[in-house]
Write a protein that holds these residues in place. Structure first.
Motif, mmCIF file in Angstrom:
data_model
loop_
_atom_site.group_PDB
_atom_site.id
_atom_site.type_symbol
_atom_site.label_atom_id
_atom_site.label_comp_id
_atom_site.label_asym_id
_atom_site.label_seq_id
_atom_site.Cartn_x
_atom_site.Cartn_y
_atom_site.Cartn_z
ATOM 1 N N ASP A 168 0.862 -1.176 0.000
ATOM 2 C CA ASP A 168 0.000 0.000 0.000
ATOM 3 C C ASP A 168 0.907 1.238 0.000
ATOM 4 O O ASP A 168 2.124 1.121 0.183
ATOM 5 C CB ASP A 168 -0.941 -0.008 1.220
ATOM 6 C CG ASP A 168 -2.275 0.670 0.904
ATOM 7 O OD1 ASP A 168 -2.286 1.561 0.026
ATOM 8 O OD2 ASP A 168 -3.288 0.307 1.514
ATOM 9 N N VAL A 169 0.301 2.399 -0.158
ATOM 10 C CA VAL A 169 1.118 3.617 -0.246
ATOM 11 C C VAL A 169 1.717 3.950 1.122
ATOM 12 O O VAL A 169 0.996 4.007 2.121
ATOM 13 C CB VAL A 169 0.243 4.808 -0.725
ATOM 14 C CG1 VAL A 169 1.039 6.097 -0.723
ATOM 15 C CG2 VAL A 169 -0.324 4.503 -2.104
ATOM 16 N N VAL A 170 3.014 4.138 1.146
ATOM 17 C CA VAL A 170 3.695 4.625 2.354
ATOM 18 C C VAL A 170 4.482 5.863 1.928
ATOM 19 O O VAL A 170 5.417 5.781 1.149
ATOM 20 C CB VAL A 170 4.637 3.552 2.950
ATOM 21 C CG1 VAL A 170 5.436 4.119 4.124
ATOM 22 C CG2 VAL A 170 3.842 2.331 3.414
ATOM 23 N N GLU A 171 4.052 7.028 2.420
ATOM 24 C CA GLU A 171 4.684 8.310 2.055
ATOM 25 C C GLU A 171 5.478 8.810 3.257
ATOM 26 O O GLU A 171 5.061 9.740 3.951
ATOM 27 C CB GLU A 171 3.611 9.340 1.671
ATOM 28 C CG GLU A 171 2.997 9.113 0.317
ATOM 29 C CD GLU A 171 3.889 9.593 -0.841
ATOM 30 O OE1 GLU A 171 4.990 10.133 -0.590
ATOM 31 O OE2 GLU A 171 3.464 9.406 -1.988
ATOM 32 N N THR A 172 6.613 8.197 3.483
ATOM 33 C CA THR A 172 7.382 8.482 4.701
ATOM 34 C C THR A 172 7.669 9.979 4.858
ATOM 35 O O THR A 172 7.395 10.560 5.915
ATOM 36 C CB THR A 172 8.705 7.697 4.664
ATOM 37 O OG1 THR A 172 8.396 6.323 4.439
ATOM 38 C CG2 THR A 172 9.478 7.845 5.959
ATOM 39 N N ASP A 173 8.221 10.597 3.824
ATOM 40 C CA ASP A 173 8.646 11.998 3.963
ATOM 41 C C ASP A 173 7.448 12.947 3.953
ATOM 42 O O ASP A 173 7.383 13.872 4.770
ATOM 43 C CB ASP A 173 9.625 12.375 2.842
ATOM 44 C CG ASP A 173 10.948 11.637 3.006
ATOM 45 O OD1 ASP A 173 11.097 10.888 4.001
ATOM 46 O OD2 ASP A 173 11.830 11.791 2.143
ATOM 47 N N LYS A 174 6.526 12.702 3.034
ATOM 48 C CA LYS A 174 5.362 13.594 2.926
ATOM 49 C C LYS A 174 4.543 13.586 4.215
ATOM 50 O O LYS A 174 4.070 14.631 4.665
ATOM 51 C CB LYS A 174 4.497 13.139 1.750
ATOM 52 C CG LYS A 174 3.764 14.261 1.076
ATOM 53 C CD LYS A 174 3.400 13.921 -0.335
ATOM 54 C CE LYS A 174 1.919 13.651 -0.459
ATOM 55 N NZ LYS A 174 1.547 13.051 -1.733
ATOM 56 N N TRP A 175 4.379 12.445 4.815
ATOM 57 C CA TRP A 175 3.576 12.358 6.040
ATOM 58 C C TRP A 175 4.383 12.751 7.286
ATOM 59 O O TRP A 175 3.829 12.820 8.379
ATOM 60 C CB TRP A 175 3.050 10.918 6.231
ATOM 61 C CG TRP A 175 2.117 10.451 5.151
ATOM 62 C CD1 TRP A 175 1.447 11.226 4.250
ATOM 63 C CD2 TRP A 175 1.755 9.088 4.864
ATOM 64 N NE1 TRP A 175 0.690 10.424 3.426
ATOM 65 C CE2 TRP A 175 0.860 9.112 3.778
ATOM 66 C CE3 TRP A 175 2.098 7.857 5.418
ATOM 67 C CZ2 TRP A 175 0.308 7.957 3.232
ATOM 68 C CZ3 TRP A 175 1.547 6.709 4.880
ATOM 69 C CH2 TRP A 175 0.660 6.757 3.797
#
Ligand SMILES: Cc1ncc(COP(=O)(O)O)c(C=O)c1O
Length: 375
Positions: A168-175
């Motif tokens: 699934d989507v994991v947006e480490t930096d954005k989140w």
């Protein structure tokens, strides 16, 4: 036997074969090349520019590394619960002397922003934890909201992406995830035994200021020091890293977005088919996971009626419920290399088992719905 548990998952034969290669020295340029390739692909999947510590240990070792590196005695930590793995962050934090402020979440549901803000604003916590995809309930939580709260209150955000990364989507930096934890044996379809933590600069600063941290093997500053020399601090599991490298190259070949779409589509197909078989899903439809589905066991049946028969007659292994939902739900993992044929196989087997037990539904309706939904 077919593994449809939420990890470990079945490996592609290229991954298993890679692990049979001769062992090489781990402090050699050629091994560093392998590590660099792993780090580079992992960063793409994580959507991060941060360092990634590669730990020889399962996902829980990576959870412990994240907590132990930034938490010291008497610190406060906010833990968003809602399942076994959410609770595990609280247990680890307590093991390192922290005072835990929990955000209780009903199993099968997600939290509200207000629930989290209330606990955060009533505490002095500098760390907040979330299990992105709660495997024990089959719920995916909104990590972006927690990231925003963490920024607003200047907290470090530790997130468990063990059963979301690669599926699934994991947006480490954005989140704004400061310590993003994952493991090898789930959606990445690599062998069990490796853990990862993507570490932000803010988290490194907190570690440098945390002179009282109680960690040695799992001290993430030691991983940063080794990373600068393109290596790991201690002897890594060389064979597992061969396997990981091959698994990551396969993910790159498939394309991460295509892979995530495959997981989403199969999850949707599976959920619709389950409902068509007159079974009830455990997780709320607003937050149903794309990598694991939890299903209520009908009242007139028990765990063995479903899981036992799936294993004995069809050689399909699926997972049971944990803690207070043990015997009340069963869970199917559809992560990693799972394809449509696997979904049809387990649905067909479930239909036969349910029909024999006298469950009320039209035989073939689950499989038919899956075919229609897939189309
Ligand atoms: C969400 C989640 N976090 C953490 C873990 C723990 O990982 P491991 O069993 O690799 O230590 C699991 C394992 O199932 C998991 O599903």
């Amino acid at each position: 036997m077919k593994l449809l548990i939420p990890g470990p998952v079945e490996l592609d034969s290229t991954v298993s074969n890679a692990m049979a290669k001769p062992i090489m020295g781990h402090r050699t340029p050629i091994f560093s090349e392998i590590l660099n390739e792993c780090w580079s692909i992992l960063k793409e999947i994580y959507n991060t520019r941060n360092d990634i510590a590669l730990i020889t240990g399962s996902g829980t070792s990576a959870m412990e590394a994240a907590v132990a590196s930034v938490v010291k005695d008497s610190d406060e930590v906010v833990v968003i619960e809602g399942g076994k793995f959410g609770e595990r962050f609280g247990e680890i934090s307590e093991a390192f002397g922290a005072k835990v402020n929990t955000v209780p979440v009903e199993w099968g549901k997600s939290f509200t922003k207000e629930d989290v803000e209330k606990v955060v604003s009533d505490s002095n916590a500098k760390v907040i934890t979330l299990t992105h995809n709660e495997t024990s309930t089959g719920v995916i939580h909104n990590a972006e909201i927690v990231g925003k709260i963490a920024r607003e209150y200047d907290m470090l955000f530790i997130m468990d992406a063990v059963t979301s990364l690669g599926g699934d989507v994991v947006e480490t930096d954005k989140w704004g995830v400061d310590l993003c934890v994952s493991g090898s044996q789930k959606c990445l379809a690599a062998p069990p035994g490796l853990g990862f933590v993507a570490v932000s600069n803010k988290a490194y600063e907190a570690m440098e200021n945390n002179q009282k941290r109680k960690a040695y093997y799992l001290d993430l500053l030691r991983y940063r020091k080794a990373l600068k020399k393109e290596t790991t601090p201690y002897t890594p599991s060389v064979s597992l890293i061969y396997g990981l490298n091959t698994a990551l190259l396969r993910i790159k070949d498939e394309g991460i977005n295509v892979r995530i779409e495959r997981h989403r589509k199969l999850a949707r197909v599976f959920r619709e088919a389950v409902k068509a078989m007159n079974l009830e899903l455990f997780a709320d439809s607003s937050c149903a996971s794309n990598t694991v589905t939890s299903i209520k066991i009908p009242e007139d049946m028990n765990d063995d009626d479903i899981r036992g028969n799936l294993l004995r007659e069809f050689e399909i292994l699926v997972a049971g419920g944990q803690a207070h939902v043990k015997g009340k739900i069963f869970r199917i993992g559809h992560m990693g290399n799972v394809q449509f044929g696997d979904i049809i196989q387990v649905l067909g087997a479930m239909e036969i088992i349910l029909k024999r037990k006298g469950h009320s539904f039209k035989l073939g309706e689950g499989v038919k719905t899956a075919l229609e939904e897939f189309l």
